[in-house]
Enzyme design. Structure first.
Site, short mmCIF file in Angstrom:
data_model
loop_
_atom_site.label_atom_id
_atom_site.label_comp_id
_atom_site.label_asym_id
_atom_site.label_seq_id
_atom_site.Cartn_x
_atom_site.Cartn_y
_atom_site.Cartn_z
N ARG B 10 33.96 8.30 -4.67
CA ARG B 10 32.75 8.76 -3.99
C ARG B 10 31.51 7.96 -4.45
NH1 ARG B 10 27.69 10.48 -4.06
NH2 ARG B 10 28.07 11.67 -5.96
N ASP B 11 30.98 8.27 -5.61
CA ASP B 11 29.73 7.63 -6.02
C ASP B 11 29.90 6.14 -6.29
OD1 ASP B 11 26.96 7.85 -6.51
OD2 ASP B 11 27.29 7.86 -8.67
N HIS B 203 26.46 13.43 -15.48
CA HIS B 203 26.80 12.33 -14.57
C HIS B 203 25.90 11.18 -14.98
CE1 HIS B 203 27.77 10.51 -10.57
NE2 HIS B 203 26.58 9.96 -10.75
N HIS B 205 24.79 7.01 -15.45
CA HIS B 205 24.84 5.62 -15.01
C HIS B 205 24.46 4.73 -16.19
CE1 HIS B 205 25.16 5.83 -10.47
NE2 HIS B 205 25.28 7.08 -10.87
N CYS B 236 22.73 0.93 -8.27
CA CYS B 236 21.53 1.75 -8.18
C CYS B 236 20.60 1.11 -7.16
CB CYS B 236 20.86 1.84 -9.55
SG CYS B 236 19.37 2.86 -9.53
N ASN B 245 27.88 3.39 -12.37
CA ASN B 245 28.39 4.50 -13.18
C ASN B 245 29.01 3.98 -14.47
OD1 ASN B 245 28.56 7.11 -11.28
ND2 ASN B 245 29.02 5.31 -10.02
#
Lengths: 305, 305
Positions: B10-11, B203, B205, B236, B245
């Site tokens: 997903r991310d 979560h 990064h 980002c 991530n």
């Protein structure tokens, strides 16, 4: 207050494939001083055949800006190197050896006992000469030949270094395998063993992305010196595709935003990293020079450091 | 025990320039399950025009291996998305909003109050449907538009999410600006406010190289869930040259060597990262896939995890 020791000119450049000209190295040191770095390891006083990248350290020392606020350090492994360090006018000598017999034999053709004996001589001469003297214990968190390194072994070396008169002891994760709980535990044990008055530092590589976590753990456990290389230069002969030292500017970003002062101008340090990247000609692993600080300068948003 | 939540599908993929075909995504999820991942965010149930990379999430859910041990999660922002999540058969819905009004308006065209109201509806429906429901508070450690975010604001959101029936609360460093002392402090305050029985996660990064340090600080402060993306995929939008991530395999290396079990097979996860790198066609920021584990497998040297 944390002392950030810039090791880019030595450990960083020593492991870069690109050889930088003397003038570029001198400008690097000037830029680092201008950015507020107050402890810089400028090079090695070892045999030029062993480390050709450092063959110009003596000449480099003639071209760097001198100031009572700046301590220059040079790596020294024997008395001949010590003589060169005195002539070059550095204020500190750094002695280093690897914590396991296999690694130390391969790197320095000496047993750890022989290396400790040599350190004792260097420390005595440094004291007589009014110079600072640091000991770095390499592979303190893991060895590429012997695997895990028993903690008692490192604590024992640290105690003997303290007895020999080291002004500081640096635990090095030479191959970048340490994890924060390990760093925290070893730091605490070493500090208990040598007493709180002797500064203990860490030299960290980001080979497995744990470098900054290890720096944080070390600081939490009382480390007061952290080695780093601007731009995150360097590498690891045991992991050719991996990254090198932790990047000074990324470390400083973390420290400042945690409220720990360093006296370093982060924006100028980022500029220096970008300049060095252009000189070396490959993308360096430092992230601040890609992402920028926070909040971004010039936005008017409040800023921690 | 720490739950590593894999958010690569997903991310990670959502922020990669390369669009992966459905079959490759399905194989990625299969490989992750085979490597021992037990919580995987497979995609988003949002409008395909808003996020084209996630348009195939419903079809992906038809092709992934089902097992009582594996919890699949999907991002859901409204009731229509919730209906799709139910049809797709995911066991968990993740709702997310940004902690500042400016960021949330830009991303979701809603005030934070409107987002919290929407979450309340989703949480109620999830409870009725027997699904887990997580809330992610984005930009919890800093906002690209408003700068520093007051801690009380995040604590207030967390309390309201707990009252709405969240099964877990995740604090997201969406733009990668957090530092470990900040993570530690906010985690402690949120946990004090919502009670120790509600799991709190992070979560992270690695935009400014603090991601793994922040993970360590979060775990020390009691976080029990850590999001990560295999290979360190993603990026980002506010820092196009920066990394994404934290990489799942690098996180797992750190956890295992700290003695924290995850149930994940690190070697298979590294293989998956290498496989994904080949599919995406760019060098990914994960380091374990370049440096290898420690001690290296097959050397006979003792090994922590």
């Amino acid at each position: 207050m944390v002392t950030v020791c810039e090791v880019g000119p030595r450990d960083g450049l020593q492991n870069e494939p690109t050889l930088l000209p003397l003038e570029v190295k001198a400008e690097l040191v000037r830029r680092l001083v201008d950015a507020g770095l107050r402890r810089i390891e400028v090079g090695s006083f070892v045999h030029p055949k062993a480390v050709p990248q450092m063959a110009d350290t003596d000449r480099l020392c003639e071209r760097i800006p001198r100031s009572p606020q700046v301590t220059y350090a040079g790596l020294v492994l024997n008395e001949k190197g010590f003589d060169r360090a005195v002539l070059a006018g550095v204020q500190q000598v750094n002695f280093a050896f690897a914590a396991t017999e296999t690694f130390n034999q391969r790197n320095q053709r000496a047993s750890t006992q022989e290396s400790l004996d040599a350190f004792q001589q260097i420390a005595r001469r440094a004291r007589e000469a009014g110079m600072r003297c640091a000991l770095t214990i390499g592979a303190a968190f893991g060895c590429p030949f012997e695997g895990e390194v028993p903690e008692e072994r490192i604590v024992g070396f640290a105690v003997r270094a303290a007895e020999a008169g080291a002004d500081e002891i640096v635990l090095a994760d030479t191959i970048g395998v340490a994890v924060p709980s390990q760093v925290s535990r070893l730091l605490r044990h070493v500090r208990e063993a040598v007493g709180n008055s002797l500064p203990v530092g860490v030299h960290l590589h980001n080979t497995r992305n744990t470098g900054y976590a290890n720096a944080y753990a070390a600081l939490e456990a009382g480390a007061t010196i952290v080695d780093a290389a601007v731009g995150g230069t360097g590498g690891c002969p045991f992991a050719p595709r991996a990254t090198g030292n932790i990047a000074t500017e990324d470390l400083v970003y973390m420290l400042h935003r945690m409220g720990i002062q360093t006296g370093i101008d982060l924006d100028r340090l980022i500029e220096t990293a970008q300049w060095l990247e252009a000189q070396i000609g490959r993308t360096l692993p430092g992230q601040l020079m890609k992402a920028g600080g926070f909040p971004p300068p010039g936005t008017g948003l409040s800023r921690a450091g």
